[in-house]
Design an enzyme around this catalytic site. Structure first.
Site, short mmCIF file in Angstrom:
data_model
loop_
_atom_site.label_atom_id
_atom_site.label_comp_id
_atom_site.label_asym_id
_atom_site.label_seq_id
_atom_site.Cartn_x
_atom_site.Cartn_y
_atom_site.Cartn_z
CD GLU A 1 -2.87 -1.28 0.13
OE1 GLU A 1 -2.88 -0.36 -0.69
OE2 GLU A 1 -3.62 -2.28 0.06
CG HIS B 1 -7.39 1.67 -6.88
ND1 HIS B 1 -6.87 1.19 -5.70
CD2 HIS B 1 -8.08 2.80 -6.54
CE1 HIS B 1 -7.22 1.99 -4.71
NE2 HIS B 1 -7.95 2.97 -5.19
CD GLU C 1 -4.43 -1.05 -7.56
OE1 GLU C 1 -4.44 -0.42 -8.64
OE2 GLU C 1 -4.52 -0.51 -6.44
CD GLU D 1 -3.58 2.38 -3.41
OE1 GLU D 1 -3.66 1.62 -2.42
OE2 GLU D 1 -3.82 2.02 -4.57
CG HIS E 1 -6.24 0.72 0.66
ND1 HIS E 1 -6.23 0.39 -0.68
CD2 HIS E 1 -7.54 1.07 0.95
CE1 HIS E 1 -7.45 0.53 -1.17
NE2 HIS E 1 -8.25 0.96 -0.22
CD GLU F 1 -7.34 -2.58 -4.41
OE1 GLU F 1 -6.84 -2.25 -5.50
OE2 GLU F 1 -6.80 -2.35 -3.32
#
Length: 515
Positions: free
Chosen positions: A96, A228, A191, A126, A129, A225
């Site tokens: 991360e 992303h 990802e 991020e 995360h 995600e």
């Protein structure tokens, strides 16, 4: 974040939101031409972003700090699983951090205001995360019955033989060099390809082994995600305006898939199957569904219109998905004092499951584990060490110079084709030709000392003590080769093994390949 902010105020602010491209200065130049007209796919989401993330945080931390505390969830986790979570949450925290820097690198480079918005939102995700993965260790450190390792795993990264693989995939892969190449590593492969088999499978195995903490946190991460992945897709779309792109893109995709696969495929498989008491779906099946069929077949299929093909090493990766995690687990057992966790050899129930799902497993791995158990693998007074057993039987452990992960050419069943080279007075080992080719193309990118080069000549107990691998009494090891509270290994027991770290490239009969 302010869930009370008026949506109209956010909308008005976004209408005026733009970037100063005159002051643009990317840290690293990119060889790609990113289209200034690229659109970002989740600008509408941005209007509700703070509100959405605020609700998710309230649900996650509310569940952890109220419901799961009352249920004493930390002490209901099976110990085999709780031990491997010391590695999983710690390693993913590094990923991360790398994702923050990689997304910021893309923000620096993008030419389209809308595309910058997408990367900026990912930076914020991020950061969230990093806090979440660190919080898993913090929560376990407070509530799990054996917190050693959850509280100080970061300091053991220096000697953990698996951690250089983390740095290669999540560090160098996500954030170093060309920004678009980082996007391919992070968003298109890391990802879009691996978060499903990693996070979805991980939470399923966690729940089966009594862990309600990990699903609560990691499923909250997974909901971010998808955005992303959209950033990764849009990165590819943004560079397709230049036909010269393809001469870089396919090679960068091939290298990115190899880099991420070399760490994630064996590590996740080993963590799920060897870190669990109660088994779910074999890792090879999960990998085939999510990586081979879903990502390589459907996701990359959408990019075929741009000339993108599946990675060249995909067929070998599929073979690795069956055996490489068993290879890595064997090395982890051999090197257990360096891992910082407690590992138990597979019992009869586990060995039956492995043989049923991976025919041939027992004859290759099971017999070794049975011999190690009989020789005193768990007994602190026996003076037995799997790494010494391997050396005495001619099974050298080398470090793949490109991926940073250990491998054993004579015991590995994965897609191995070892290569040994000598250049500028230094010797290099590679587990197969893909990594060797990447190193030959950019040797300066893979400059580092591997574990054996760095610690050659150290006595094992001195190394573990210096790295902080002991508990609060100053002598009992954090790592143990069993899950019991009795017969715990100490520094004295480790010294009895009488193991001085060698450099296998200097003592074993390696042969350089022909020029």
């Amino acid at each position: 974040m302010p869930s009370s902010v008026d949506p109209q105020e956010v909308h008005k602010w976004l209408q005026d939101f733009t970037w100063d491209f005159k002051a643009k200065s990317a840290k690293y130049p990119t060889k790609y031409d990113m289209d200034v007209n690229t659109r970002e796919q989740f600008k509408l989401t941005a209007k509700e972003y703070a509100r959405m993330e605020s609700v998710k945080e309230e649900r996650q931390y509310g569940t952890l700090l109220d419901g799961l505390d009352r249920l004493d969830a930390g002490n209901k986790v099976h110990p085999k699983w709780g031990e491997f979570m010391k590695l999983i949450s710690n390693f993913l925290e590094t990923g991360e951090y790398g994702a923050i820097a990689g997304s910021a690198l893309l923000w620096d480079t993008a030419q389209s205001p809308e595309q910058k918005n997408g990367y900026l939102a990912q930076v914020i995700d991020e950061i969230r995360h990093v806090n979440q993965t660190a919080y898993v260790n913090y929560y376990y450190g407070k509530h799990y019955y054996d917190p050693a390792g959850h509280t100080n795993m970061r300091q053991l990264r220096a000697i953990n033989p698996l951690y250089p693989g983390v740095k290669r995939a999540f560090g160098e892969g996500f954030l170093a060099g060309d920004a678009v190449e980082s996007s391919i590593n992070l968003q298109l492969v890391g990802e879009a390809c691996f978060t499903n088999p990693l996070i979805v499978s991980l939470t399923e195995w966690a729940a089966a082994n009594g862990d309600e903490i990990t699903p609560t946190v990691f499923l909250s991460i997974e909901t971010d995600e998808l955005r992303h992945m959209a950033n990764g897709y849009q990165t590819i779309v943004s560079i397709m305006n230049n036909p010269e792109t393809m001469k870089y893109l396919q090679t960068d995709l091939d290298n990115a898939f190899w880099t991420q696969h070399k760490f994630l495929t064996p590590f996740v498989g080993a963590a799920l199957e060897y870190g669990s008491k109660y088994k779910v779906e074999p890792w090879a099946k999960s990998w085939n569904r999510w990586v081979y069929e879903d990502w390589a077949g459907i996701w990359l299929g959408r990019l075929q219109q741009f000339g993108v093909k599946t990675p060249r090493c995909l067929a070998d990766a599929k073979k690795d998905a069956v055996w490489s995690h068993h290879d890595l687990a064997l090395l982890a057992y051999a090197l257990w004092p360096l891992t910082g966790i407690r590992m138990e050899l597979p019992d009869q129930q586990a060995m039956d499951w492995f043989e049923a799902n991976y025919p041939g497993w027992y004859n290759h791995y099971g017999k070794i584990y049975e011999e190690w158990r009989a020789l005193g693998f768990e007994d602190p007074k026996a003076g037995f060490c799997g790494a010494l057993w391997m050396m005495e039987h001619g099974h050298g452990i080398f470090v793949d110079h490109t991926s940073g992960l250990p491998f054993c050419p004579t015991l590995g069943k994965g897609a191995l084709n070892p290569r040994f080279l000598e250049a500028n007075g230094k010797r290099f080992a590679f587990s197969e030709p893909y990594g060797e080719r990447m190193w030959l193309q950019e040797p300066e990118r893979y400059e580092f000392q591997n574990f054996f080069e760095q610690f050659e000549g150290w006595e094992l107990s001195d190394l573990v003590k210096a790295a902080g691998g002991v508990r609060s009494d100053g002598k009992t090891l954090m790592a143990q080769p069993h899950l019991r509270d009795t017969d715990m290994w100490t520094l004295d027991d480790l010294k009895r093994i009488n193991l001085t770290i060698p450099d296998p490239m200097k003592i074993l009969n390696w042969q350089p390949v022909a020029a």
